[in-house]
Scaffold this motif. Structure first.
Motif, PDB file in Angstrom:
ATOM      1  N   MET A 141       0.822  -1.139   0.033  1.00 19.65           N
ATOM      2  CA  MET A 141      -0.047  -0.240  -0.056  1.00 19.65           C
ATOM      3  C   MET A 141       1.041   1.379  -0.032  1.00 19.65           C
ATOM      4  N   PRO A 142       1.035   2.173  -0.928  1.00 17.27           N
ATOM      5  CA  PRO A 142       1.673   3.205  -1.134  1.00 17.27           C
ATOM      6  C   PRO A 142       1.350   4.121   0.039  1.00 17.27           C
ATOM      7  N   ILE A 143       2.193   4.629   0.732  1.00 19.98           N
ATOM      8  CA  ILE A 143       1.977   5.764   2.060  1.00 19.98           C
ATOM      9  C   ILE A 143       2.501   6.998   1.620  1.00 19.98           C
ATOM     10  N   GLY A 144       3.654   6.951   0.951  1.00 18.12           N
ATOM     11  CA  GLY A 144       4.338   8.253   0.604  1.00 18.12           C
ATOM     12  C   GLY A 144       4.897   8.227  -0.817  1.00 18.12           C
ATOM     13  N   PHE A 145       5.003   9.147  -1.360  1.00 23.37           N
ATOM     14  CA  PHE A 145       5.329   9.571  -2.618  1.00 23.37           C
ATOM     15  C   PHE A 145       6.734  10.453  -2.534  1.00 23.37           C
ATOM     16  N   VAL A 146       7.843   9.702  -2.803  1.00 21.50           N
ATOM     17  CA  VAL A 146       9.284  10.156  -2.576  1.00 21.50           C
ATOM     18  C   VAL A 146       9.869  10.625  -3.802  1.00 21.50           C
ATOM     19  N   THR A 147      10.309  11.967  -3.422  1.00 23.92           N
ATOM     20  CA  THR A 147      11.114  12.695  -4.527  1.00 23.92           C
ATOM     21  C   THR A 147      11.656  13.895  -3.737  1.00 23.92           C
ATOM     22  N   ARG A 148      12.950  14.262  -4.352  1.00 26.92           N
ATOM     23  CA  ARG A 148      13.724  15.251  -3.665  1.00 26.92           C
ATOM     24  C   ARG A 148      14.134  16.230  -4.618  1.00 26.92           C
ATOM     25  N   VAL A 149      14.142  17.434  -4.239  1.00 27.34           N
ATOM     26  CA  VAL A 149      14.770  18.815  -4.849  1.00 27.34           C
ATOM     27  C   VAL A 149      15.654  19.442  -4.146  1.00 27.34           C
ATOM     28  N   PRO A 150      16.452  20.432  -4.521  1.00 25.53           N
ATOM     29  CA  PRO A 150      17.381  21.180  -4.005  1.00 25.53           C
ATOM     30  C   PRO A 150      16.663  22.071  -2.766  1.00 25.53           C
ATOM     31  N   VAL A 151      17.208  22.207  -1.708  1.00 24.77           N
ATOM     32  CA  VAL A 151      16.836  22.864  -0.524  1.00 24.77           C
ATOM     33  C   VAL A 151      17.644  23.884  -0.202  1.00 24.77           C
ATOM     34  N   VAL A 152      17.575  25.187  -0.248  1.00 24.14           N
ATOM     35  CA  VAL A 152      18.475  26.129  -0.247  1.00 24.14           C
ATOM     36  C   VAL A 152      18.645  26.829   1.072  1.00 24.14           C
ATOM     37  N   ASN A 153      19.597  27.346   1.561  1.00 23.26           N
ATOM     38  CA  ASN A 153      19.825  28.109   2.938  1.00 23.26           C
ATOM     39  C   ASN A 153      19.440  29.564   2.498  1.00 23.26           C
ATOM     40  N   THR A 154      18.235  30.131   2.925  1.00 24.45           N
ATOM     41  CA  THR A 154      17.697  31.224   2.475  1.00 24.45           C
ATOM     42  C   THR A 154      18.666  32.521   2.943  1.00 24.45           C
ATOM     43  N   THR A 155      19.170  32.182   4.378  1.00 19.65           N
ATOM     44  CA  THR A 155      20.330  33.422   4.571  1.00 19.65           C
ATOM     45  C   THR A 155      21.310  33.646   3.705  1.00 19.65           C
ATOM     46  N   LEU A 156      21.854  32.451   3.339  1.00 19.09           N
ATOM     47  CA  LEU A 156      22.976  32.619   2.473  1.00 19.09           C
ATOM     48  C   LEU A 156      22.789  33.313   1.046  1.00 19.09           C
ATOM     49  N   PHE A 157      21.683  32.983   0.519  1.00 17.10           N
ATOM     50  CA  PHE A 157      21.195  33.838  -0.579  1.00 17.10           C
ATOM     51  C   PHE A 157      20.800  35.371  -0.279  1.00 17.10           C
ATOM     52  N   GLU A 158      20.163  35.591   0.771  1.00 13.89           N
ATOM     53  CA  GLU A 158      20.029  36.968   1.188  1.00 13.89           C
ATOM     54  C   GLU A 158      21.459  37.728   1.260  1.00 13.89           C
ATOM     55  N   ASN A 159      22.265  37.185   1.767  1.00 17.68           N
ATOM     56  CA  ASN A 159      23.653  37.873   2.172  1.00 17.68           C
ATOM     57  C   ASN A 159      24.261  38.158   0.887  1.00 17.68           C
ATOM     58  N   ALA A 160      24.218  37.241  -0.300  1.00 17.19           N
ATOM     59  CA  ALA A 160      24.877  37.409  -1.480  1.00 17.19           C
ATOM     60  C   ALA A 160      23.982  38.066  -2.524  1.00 17.19           C
ATOM     61  N   GLY A 161      22.612  38.566  -1.828  1.00 19.72           N
ATOM     62  CA  GLY A 161      21.845  39.514  -2.758  1.00 19.72           C
ATOM     63  C   GLY A 161      21.323  38.537  -4.136  1.00 19.72           C
ATOM     64  N   VAL A 162      21.160  37.392  -3.900  1.00 14.78           N
ATOM     65  CA  VAL A 162      20.628  36.355  -5.129  1.00 14.78           C
ATOM     66  C   VAL A 162      19.432  36.094  -4.731  1.00 14.78           C
ATOM     67  N   GLU A 163      18.333  36.488  -5.466  1.00 15.44           N
ATOM     68  CA  GLU A 163      16.884  35.978  -5.475  1.00 15.44           C
ATOM     69  C   GLU A 163      16.741  34.494  -5.448  1.00 15.44           C
ATOM     70  N   ILE A 164      16.013  33.863  -4.617  1.00 14.03           N
ATOM     71  CA  ILE A 164      15.693  32.590  -4.848  1.00 14.03           C
ATOM     72  C   ILE A 164      14.502  32.325  -5.640  1.00 14.03           C
ATOM     73  N   PRO A 165      14.678  31.658  -6.782  1.00 17.77           N
ATOM     74  CA  PRO A 165      13.644  31.535  -7.688  1.00 17.77           C
ATOM     75  C   PRO A 165      12.620  30.301  -7.527  1.00 17.77           C
ATOM     76  N   THR A 166      11.795  30.894  -6.133  1.00 16.84           N
ATOM     77  CA  THR A 166      11.005  29.849  -5.665  1.00 16.84           C
ATOM     78  C   THR A 166       9.764  29.776  -6.687  1.00 16.84           C
TER      79      THR A 166
END
Length: 430
Positions: A141-166
């Protein structure tokens, strides 16, 4: 000599009536029926799963749930001994990763024949409908669908002034991902040593599938010795060997210099700097960085140039041994797991839900499920490449070629030609 675990297990099944020791389930001192559940788990997972099923127990006072925990690899190793002794848990969490030795074992209930679970199967997302069918039987019985995507540290992006393309609705090519993450790595306020902690073999499989040349086709045959596949493998090799944003070969098993692909976001140097910008994760493992005080967002994954948006996926499923003495109670637990609201609770510490209504709600109820966290998981859903059960011989074979590819000591042409020619002989165990 071929391994004989399947034959042994079948013989044990035939001799089941001769077993004199007690098997699954039973009653505890309070007169409740005990349903044992076997699963892999980290420490934090144990707590949240036990809290989740405490709700079931409060609604079903005649049943006591006992969790049996193991490390991931140990969990699949234990299945073998537990089946041989007929002491396996009444419900066992499994997926394709470690299922190869058991694919022909006739010791599990065909859950599609259980009337109490028919509605659960009817309510599954299409992607999970035939997730665990072996020898004509739907044993999971399938209980969970498993897939992975990149999870980014938002603080590091803010420090660099890079917009996170959410709000991005398509996967990145390797060059696009390098362009995005490199300024975050190089910004002096971040002191980042690693741009992306990723399971590289999943990435290669995804890139091959994105251009229509998957490592395995639907018949488990290899057809990657062609110009399209070679180009995808070369792009992968250039990304790993030349981009400077991943650690070659250490990431092939899902862990490396900074630990797991999710835990890496917590890594700090002695000065307290966080040293990893992003890591691949399924939804449930986001609890690791967020509970550690890291603000995160998700972005779509990576595909080959010219390929379609693609994800590599698997399903976590529940199986019930035929010799369980409390199958009816186990079915009640599974039915509860698969109810819409319980699936929505499960996604907050587990995988995407397999219940269709719950799955849709994850991507539409933006008050409960932040789109900056969940929307990226839907990118590539129209072109899914499912993981397959493979033998330990194949895993050892491909690991050697994979390491050479990531080191740059074998060309993409050699990789594709030799894996296509030599790989099939490693599909079976000896």
């Amino acid at each position: 000599m071929k391994r004989i675990i399947s034959m042994i297990l079948v013989l044990v099944m035939i001799a089941a009536t001769l077993v004199v020791f007690s098997s699954c389930g039973g009653n505890n001192n309070n007169g409740k029926t005990v349903v044992r559940i076997g699963r892999w788990a980290s420490e934090w997972e144990k707590e949240v799963f036990e809290a989740w099923t405490a709700e079931f127990e409060s609604e079903n006072p005649d049943i006591d749930i006992v969790w049996e925990w193991n490390a991931y690899n140990s969990h699949f190793d234990r299945i073998k001994t537990d089946l041989l002794s007929q002491m396996a848990a009444d419900i066992i969490f499994v997926n394709h990763w470690g299922w190869y030795p058991y694919r022909n074992v006739d010791m599990f209930v065909d859950l599609s024949t259980v009337p109490e679970l028919q509605e659960c199967f009817d309510n599954l997302i299409p992607e999970a409908q035939n997730a665990f069918v072996f020898n004509g039987k739907t044993i999971g019985m399938p209980i969970g669908f498993v897939t992975r995507v990149p999870v980014v540290n938002t603080t590091l992006f803010e420090n660099a002034g890079v917009e996170i393309p959410t709000d991005r609705t398509s996967c990145f090519t390797p060059s696009e991902f390098v362009e995005l993450i490199t300024p975050v790595m190089n910004h002096p306020a971040n002191n980042v040593e690693l741009g992306l902690n990723i399971t590289l073999n999943d990435l290669l499989y995804c890139m091959l599938a994105s251009v229509g040349t998957p490592m395995f086709d639907e018949n488990n045959e290899i057809h990657i010795d062609n110009p399209t596949a070679i180009a995808a493998v070369k792009e992968f090799q250039d990304f790993v060997y030349g981009s400077g944003i991943v650690i070659p070969y250490q990431q092939s098993t899902g862990s490396g210099k900074y630990g797991s692909v999710t835990d890496c976001l917590l890594y700090k140097n002695p000065q307290g700097d966080r040293l990893v910008a992003a890591g691949y994760s399924n939804p449930g493992n986001l609890l690791t960085p967020t509970s550690g005080g890291v603000s995160v967002a998700t972005i779509p994954g990576i595909k080959a140039t010219g390929g379609v948006d693609t994800i590599v996926a698997d399903t976590n499923v529940l199986v019930v041994p035929t010799f369980s003495k409390v199958k009816d109670e186990a079915y009640r637990v599974i039915k509860w797991f698969m109810e819409k609201e319980n699936q929505l609770k499960y996604v907050e510490f587990g995988d995407l839900p397999c219940n269709a209504e719950a799955f849709e709600e994850v991507f539409t109820d933006t008050d409960r499920f932040d789109p900056e966290i969940y929307s990226a998981y839907k990118v590539g859903m129209d072109n899914i490449y499912f993981g397959k059960s493979t033998s330990s011989r194949w895993q050892a074979f491909i690991a050697g070629y994979f390491k050479r590819l990531c080191e740059g000591t074998i060309t993409p042409e050699q990789f594709c030609k030799e894996v296509t020619e030599k790989g099939p002989q490693y599909f079976e165990e000896e």
